[in-house]
Write an enzyme that holds these catalytic residues in place. Structure first.
Site, PDB file in Angstrom:
ATOM      1  N   SER A 128       2.211 -37.762  20.911  1.00  0.00           N
ATOM      2  CA  SER A 128       3.358 -38.592  20.550  1.00  0.00           C
ATOM      3  C   SER A 128       3.095 -40.080  20.382  1.00  0.00           C
ATOM      4  O   SER A 128       3.983 -40.800  19.933  1.00  0.00           O
ATOM      5  CB  SER A 128       4.466 -38.411  21.585  1.00  0.00           C
ATOM      6  OG  SER A 128       5.169 -37.243  21.303  1.00  0.00           O
TER       7      SER A 128
ATOM      8  N   LYS B 133      10.292 -47.747  24.263  1.00  0.00           N
ATOM      9  CA  LYS B 133      10.744 -46.363  24.025  1.00  0.00           C
ATOM     10  C   LYS B 133      11.839 -46.010  25.031  1.00  0.00           C
ATOM     11  O   LYS B 133      11.733 -46.390  26.204  1.00  0.00           O
ATOM     12  CB  LYS B 133       9.539 -45.413  24.160  1.00  0.00           C
ATOM     13  CG  LYS B 133       9.807 -43.968  23.783  1.00  0.00           C
ATOM     14  CD  LYS B 133       8.540 -43.113  23.856  1.00  0.00           C
ATOM     15  CE  LYS B 133       8.798 -41.681  23.396  1.00  0.00           C
ATOM     16  NZ  LYS B 133       7.584 -40.841  23.428  1.00  0.00           N
TER      17      LYS B 133
ATOM     18  N   SER C 129       6.710 -37.911  19.201  1.00  0.00           N
ATOM     19  CA  SER C 129       8.066 -38.265  19.563  1.00  0.00           C
ATOM     20  C   SER C 129       8.341 -39.769  19.552  1.00  0.00           C
ATOM     21  O   SER C 129       9.505 -40.165  19.516  1.00  0.00           O
ATOM     22  CB  SER C 129       8.378 -37.729  20.952  1.00  0.00           C
ATOM     23  OG  SER C 129       7.571 -38.361  21.935  1.00  0.00           O
TER      24      SER C 129
HETATM   25  N1  GLN Z   1       4.822 -32.862  19.516  1.00  0.00           N
HETATM   26  C1  GLN Z   1       4.463 -32.442  20.825  1.00  0.00           C
HETATM   27  C2  GLN Z   1       5.599 -31.701  21.466  1.00  0.00           C
HETATM   28  O1  GLN Z   1       6.598 -31.553  20.859  1.00  0.00           O
HETATM   29  C3  GLN Z   1       4.033 -33.610  21.643  1.00  0.00           C
HETATM   30  C4  GLN Z   1       5.139 -34.462  22.090  1.00  0.00           C
HETATM   31  C5  GLN Z   1       4.679 -35.578  22.958  1.00  0.00           C
HETATM   32  O2  GLN Z   1       3.504 -35.944  22.951  1.00  0.00           O
HETATM   33  N2  GLN Z   1       5.607 -36.101  23.734  1.00  0.00           N
HETATM   34  O3  GLN Z   1       5.508 -31.262  22.565  1.00  0.00           O
END
Ligand code: GLN
Length: 491
Positions: free
Chosen positions: A182, A78, A158
């Site tokens: 995410s 990532k 994400s």
């Molecule tokens: N979807 C969540 C957010 O936008 C979690 C994102 C994540 O876990 N990095 O904050």
């Protein structure tokens, strides 16, 4: 010979050990698959030279019989993980062409164990999002499509690039991070396995910070066993991260196949939402039945503060983000947009460098932390967080060893379909996952079935602190019952 990219990590390990193929051949097969799948936009940087060089080194180590637990296994990383000499951007314009001079602890452990870097994977900008649509490199396409449709779907976020690449066989496994879901939500959207470890299990050093008290890195793999293998290399104490915990790393793979007889598994009543699709209800019931027939005891439990988790998360996470992102000022990293004075330069750089969702979070975060609002929002959210954690503790104190829930409230949706007019619509994706980050617990998402349109759905298991092993044992029972799901290749 079968296509090398379709092997699991465990199969590749045996094939390499028996010299059926080399690490270089394995890397080349993946590099070719990546080239043929550029339309999915899963990678934001391919590193073929490094991949081949690392594969050659893995072959040399294998030859000498000291390959390491992940010798020759090609992985995607990532773009939130700093990789020495390889551009790392968190998929934000503000990091520009930032090339770290250091390697994150997690990736160095993977290379120590013989793994091979294929490239950097797309993600939502600074990991803020649930669809991978906020990336400055554009959205990622999910290799899954609805039956008989060619609508392009999001892979979740994400860690959308990680999930899409693993599902489409563009790497054997990937690193990901999970602040509010995410790892688990994209895993559920792509029929991959995603493990979000206990807070403190994996080092955060060298990973671009979003919300430091919630961020935790973990693996995405195609099977529970592969995910356990990756996890073993990623976990461990790191003196460079003061929140990393000094306790031995178990052999997670050894947990697979362990009996789950007599284990008490909680079914939280508060996760049964009004208007939840019948297919998700059904999947949840099926999952419980599979665990029961393997000898587990299913008990209804209550986590009474669940409904406050999402609103509290969307205060705590932006608050921490606004502080973490203060460092992107045009002085230290990447982009700089000149201005007449330093203040104007800061403003112009941040206005130009951050995308809309990141700006929204910074604004919410500074607002809830500001004098006069701190007590009403931030402090209250922290108190809610304590109550959420206590809900889980009460449940575990009654002998519950893990909790079974759906991973997401829906299957993958179309690119551009959600959150355009109302960001909360997107935030609702995290309804089943944020509680786990608020409480610092481990959680795993496992593919468990498909909806009526042929899209994968996942189940989530939540565990006691540092008991990832139980999640791997239970996860494999679900995997065995549900079978594996692979998207038909159309790209
Ligand atoms: N979807 C969540 C957010 O936008 C979690 C994102 C994540 O876990 N990095 O904050």
């Amino acid at each position: 010979m079968t296509d090398l990219t379709s092997l699991t990590i465990a199969e590749a390990r045996s094939g390499l050990a028996s010299k059926s193929f080399t690490a270089l051949e394995l890397a080349d097969a993946h590099l070719a698959a990546m080239e043929a799948a550029r339309a999915l936009n899963a990678y934001v940087r391919e590193t073929p030279d490094q991949a081949r060089e690392m594969a050659r080194q893995a072959d040399a180590r294998l030859q000498k019989g000291d390959g390491g637990p992940l010798a020759g296994i090609p992985l995607g990383i990532k773009d939130l993980f700093a990789t020495k000499g390889v551009r790392t951007t968190a998929c934000s314009k503000i990091l520009g062409n930032f090339v770290p001079t250091y390697e994150s602890t997690i990736t160095s452990q993977l290379w120590r164990d013989g793994a091979v870097l294929l490239g950097k994977l797309n993600n939502d900008e600074f990991a803020m999002g649930s669809s991978n649509e906020t990336s400055c490199f554009g959205p990622v396409t999910n290799p899954w499509r609805r039956d008989g449709s060619n609508t392009t779907l999001v892979p979740g976020g994400s860690s959308g690039g990680s999930a899409s690449a693993v599902a489409a066989m563009l790497c054997m496994g990937a690193t990901a991070t999970d602040t509010g879901g995410s790892i688990r939500q994209p895993a559920a959207f792509t029929a991959t396995v995603g493990m979000k470890p206990t807070y403190g299990r994996c080092s955060r050093w060298g990973i671009v910070a979003f919300a430091s008290s919630l961020d935790q890195a973990g693996p995405i793999g195609r099977t529970v066993r592969d995910t356990a293998m990756l996890m073993r290399s990623m976990a461990g104490h790191d003196p460079k991260d003061t929140t990393s915990v000094d306790r031995p790393v178990p052999d997670y793979e050894a947990a697979i196949g362990r009996s789950i007889k007599g284990m008490r598994i909680g079914i939280p009543r508060e996760y049964r939402l009004d208007g939840m699709p019948a297919e998700i209800e059904k999947l949840w019931r099926e999952g419980a039945a599979w665990l029961k027939s393997a000898g587990a005891e299913l008990v209804e439990v209550s986590l009474p503060h669940t409904k406050y988790a999402l609103p509290a998360y969307y205060i705590v996470a932006p608050a921490e983000a606004s502080s973490n992102l203060a460092r992107y000022d045009g002085v230290r990293y990447g982009l700089r947009v000149p201005g007449r004075g330093i203040k104007e330069m800061y403003e112009a750089t941040r206005a130009e460098g951050f995308g809309a969702e990141v700006k929204r979070r910074v604004m919410i975060g500074t607002y809830v932390l500001s004098a006069g609002y701190y007590d009403a929002y931030y402090l209250r959210a922290q108190k809610v967080r304590t109550l959420i954690k206590k809900d889980f503790e009460d449940c575990f104190a009654k002998g519950v060893q893990a909790i079974l829930t759906p991973a997401t409230p829906s299957a993958a949706f179309g690119i551009g379909e959600k959150g355009g007019a109302d960001p909360v619509e997107m935030y609702l994706n995290d309804i089943f996952t944020v509680t786990v980050n608020m409480a610092g617990l481990p959680g795993i998402a496992i593919p468990a079935g498909k909806d009526a349109q042929g899209l994968p759905l996942g189940l989530q298991l939540i565990g006691r602190p540092f008991d990832e092993e139980t999640l791997f044992s239970l996860g494999e029972v679900i995997e065995r019952a549900a079978g594996r799901f692979t998207p038909p290749k159309w790209w």
